[in-house]
Design a protein around this motif. Structure first.
Motif, PDB file in Angstrom:
ATOM      1  N   TYR A  49      12.522   3.910  -3.268  1.00  0.00           N
ATOM      2  CA  TYR A  49      13.548   3.866  -2.235  1.00  0.00           C
ATOM      3  C   TYR A  49      13.465   2.571  -1.448  1.00  0.00           C
ATOM      4  N   LEU A  95      12.952   0.385  10.183  1.00  0.00           N
ATOM      5  CA  LEU A  95      13.017   1.646   9.448  1.00  0.00           C
ATOM      6  C   LEU A  95      11.608   2.036   9.023  1.00  0.00           C
ATOM      7  N   LEU A  98      10.210   7.726   5.542  1.00  0.00           N
ATOM      8  CA  LEU A  98       9.682   9.091   5.644  1.00  0.00           C
ATOM      9  C   LEU A  98       9.563   9.684   4.234  1.00  0.00           C
ATOM     10  N   ILE A 231      19.374  15.929  -3.427  1.00  0.00           N
ATOM     11  CA  ILE A 231      18.856  15.115  -4.533  1.00  0.00           C
ATOM     12  C   ILE A 231      17.582  15.792  -4.980  1.00  0.00           C
ATOM     13  N   ARG A 233      14.850  16.498  -8.094  1.00  0.00           N
ATOM     14  CA  ARG A 233      14.330  16.068  -9.397  1.00  0.00           C
ATOM     15  C   ARG A 233      13.793  17.303 -10.113  1.00  0.00           C
ATOM     16  N   PRO A 258      23.575  12.050  -9.575  1.00  0.00           N
ATOM     17  CA  PRO A 258      23.618  10.914  -8.644  1.00  0.00           C
ATOM     18  C   PRO A 258      25.010  10.303  -8.558  1.00  0.00           C
ATOM     19  N   GLY A 262      24.106   9.462  -2.184  1.00  0.00           N
ATOM     20  CA  GLY A 262      22.915   8.593  -2.188  1.00  0.00           C
ATOM     21  C   GLY A 262      23.234   7.113  -1.980  1.00  0.00           C
ATOM     22  N   PRO A 263      24.120   6.540  -2.789  1.00  0.00           N
ATOM     23  CA  PRO A 263      24.436   5.121  -2.601  1.00  0.00           C
ATOM     24  C   PRO A 263      25.073   4.814  -1.247  1.00  0.00           C
TER      25      PRO A 263
HETATM   26  N1  LIG Z   1      13.344   6.580   7.324  1.00  0.00           N
HETATM   27  C1  LIG Z   1      13.996   7.042   6.243  1.00  0.00           C
HETATM   28  N2  LIG Z   1      15.321   6.842   6.133  1.00  0.00           N
HETATM   29  C2  LIG Z   1      15.998   7.297   5.037  1.00  0.00           C
HETATM   30  O1  LIG Z   1      17.233   7.121   4.935  1.00  0.00           O
HETATM   31  C3  LIG Z   1      15.267   7.967   4.006  1.00  0.00           C
HETATM   32  C4  LIG Z   1      13.889   8.133   4.176  1.00  0.00           C
HETATM   33  N3  LIG Z   1      13.281   7.683   5.316  1.00  0.00           N
HETATM   34  N4  LIG Z   1      13.148   8.776   3.242  1.00  0.00           N
HETATM   35  C5  LIG Z   1      13.738   9.232   2.002  1.00  0.00           C
HETATM   36  C6  LIG Z   1      15.205   9.557   2.158  1.00  0.00           C
HETATM   37  C7  LIG Z   1      15.969   9.612   0.858  1.00  0.00           C
HETATM   38  N5  LIG Z   1      16.954   8.560   0.928  1.00  0.00           N
HETATM   39  C8  LIG Z   1      17.791   8.208  -0.126  1.00  0.00           C
HETATM   40  C9  LIG Z   1      18.531   7.052  -0.150  1.00  0.00           C
HETATM   41  C10 LIG Z   1      19.297   6.695  -1.240  1.00  0.00           C
HETATM   42  C11 LIG Z   1      19.338   7.486  -2.373  1.00  0.00           C
HETATM   43  C12 LIG Z   1      20.123   7.068  -3.560  1.00  0.00           C
HETATM   44  O2  LIG Z   1      20.621   5.968  -3.636  1.00  0.00           O
HETATM   45  N6  LIG Z   1      20.245   7.929  -4.591  1.00  0.00           N
HETATM   46  C13 LIG Z   1      20.908   7.624  -5.853  1.00  0.00           C
HETATM   47  C14 LIG Z   1      20.030   7.903  -7.059  1.00  0.00           C
HETATM   48  C15 LIG Z   1      18.597   7.491  -6.876  1.00  0.00           C
HETATM   49  C16 LIG Z   1      17.715   7.916  -8.047  1.00  0.00           C
HETATM   50  O3  LIG Z   1      18.114   7.727  -9.220  1.00  0.00           O
HETATM   51  O4  LIG Z   1      16.628   8.452  -7.770  1.00  0.00           O
HETATM   52  C17 LIG Z   1      22.135   8.495  -6.024  1.00  0.00           C
HETATM   53  O5  LIG Z   1      22.193   9.564  -5.412  1.00  0.00           O
HETATM   54  O6  LIG Z   1      23.006   8.119  -6.781  1.00  0.00           O
HETATM   55  C18 LIG Z   1      18.625   8.647  -2.349  1.00  0.00           C
HETATM   56  C19 LIG Z   1      17.863   9.015  -1.252  1.00  0.00           C
HETATM   57  C20 LIG Z   1      16.821   7.899   2.102  1.00  0.00           C
HETATM   58  N7  LIG Z   1      15.854   8.440   2.856  1.00  0.00           N
END
Ligand SMILES: Nc1nc(=O)c2c([nH]1)NC[C@@H]1CN(c3ccc(C(=O)N[C@@H](CCC(=O)O)C(=O)O)cc3)C=[N+]21
Ligand SMILES: [Mg+2]
Length: 285
Positions: A49, A95, A98, A231, A233, A258, A262-263
């Motif tokens: 991430y 940031l 977490l 999300i 797995r 996905p 997420g994006p």
């Molecule tokens: N302080 C903090 N701020 C956050 O915003 C934060 C965090 N901690 N800890 C973890 C979670 C999770 N998170 C994601 C961000 C982008 C995708 C993302 O881009 N997902 C893609 C796929 C990613 C993949 O293939 O694993 C999608 O949904 O298409 C997912 C999860 C932000 N987080």
């Protein structure tokens, strides 16, 4: 009915292009928006991430700095790092990735971040401002959902919206944003009785429970807009949301996982960092 997919990946890409233009306009005035990312421990998912966030920053011209600590770091060292970043005039956003290891009090660390640099929007003062509908940083995931709705021309005002999940990072701020936008909002969760009776009334259903394929077709009103924040797995490596595939036969529009929410989360981190730079440096439009 077969639902139209809401292409969060494409929308996020379009938003990143707009953000890049605004970043470049700032750079021409000598300001380089800067994000500090703090990563504790070696959790592979967190490392991925953070790497994605750093790459997304680079793509739009936001400078990023990474601060890495071992899993057994003391809370004092972490707080000292936050204090230094708070006092660093070049840093616009902070940031802290977490989750933090169990021996670290997350609230203590997040509350240490200067409110003006809290691009995750997790500080209690930002949350309070969100409750009151005042200017603040919107937490990135629900912020991304609001942008998806706007992009799709979905106006929350007057809609029956149901949010499933009551976390501080998604469910609660999501409900507040929809409420502030004029929706009639129900917040349901794992303890809700007759959950399906609530979800079936939703014109707009936002699901953030972290349970694979938790929402099934019979829980969804025909024609509803469904936003899947989950999300998950699976043991076989597949990534699935909180909403079962069969819901596509009932909903009018739905976000894939996905490629849905997420994006957008990452795009909103860039947006918030740009906003922080504009606000801190007195160049807010
Ligand atoms: N302080 C903090 N701020 C956050 O915003 C934060 C965090 N901690 N800890 C973890 C979670 C999770 N998170 C994601 C961000 C982008 C995708 C993302 O881009 N997902 C893609 C796929 C990613 C993949 O293939 O694993 C999608 O949904 O298409 C997912 C999860 C932000 N987080
Ligand atoms: Mg819950």
């Amino acid at each position: 009915m077969t639902a139209e997919l809401i292409d969060g990946k494409a929308i996020a890409q379009a938003l990143r292009r707009r953000i890049a233009e605004r970043v470049h306009a700032l750079q021409e005035r000598g300001v380089v928006p800067t994000l500090a990312v703090v990563l504790v421990g070696e959790d592979p998912a967190s490392q991925v991430y953070v790497r994605n966030k750093v790459a997304a920053c680079a793509e739009v011209g936001i400078r990023s700095r990474k601060y890495e600590f071992p899993a057994d770091v003391t809370v004092e060292r972490l707080l000292a790092c936050i204090d230094a970043l708070n006092g660093d005039a070049e840093v616009d956003g902070i940031l802290v990735q977490l989750p933090l290891p169990p021996h670290i009090d997350e609230t203590l660390v997040l509350e240490r971040i200067a409110v003006a640099k809290d691009v995750d929007g997790f500080h209690a003062e930002n949350v309070g401002r969100l409750v009151q509908g005042r200017e603040c940083f919107w937490p990135c995931t629900p912020h991304g959902v609001m942008q998806l709705l706007a992009w799709e021309g979905i106006e929350p005002q007057g809609m029956d919206a149901v949010v499933v999940g009551r976390s501080n990072i998604v469910g609660k701020p999501m409900a507040l944003m929809l409420l502030n936008a004029g929706a009639t909002v129900t917040v349901a969760h794992s303890r809700t009785r007759e959950l399906a009776a609530h979800t079936r009334r939703a014109d707009l259903l936002v699901v953030a429970v972290g349970k694979p394929e938790f929402i099934t077709a019979e829980m969804v009103k025909p024609g509803a807009v469904v936003i899947d924040v989950g999300i998950n797995r699976l043991p076989d490596g597949r990534l699935v949301g909180d909403v079962a595939a069969e819901v596509r036969e009932v909903a009018s529009r739905i976000t894939p996982v996905p490629g849905g929410v997420g994006p957008m989360t990452i795009a909103m981190l860039l947006e918030n960092t740009l906003l922080a730079a504009q606000r801190r440096r007195g160049t807010a439009p």
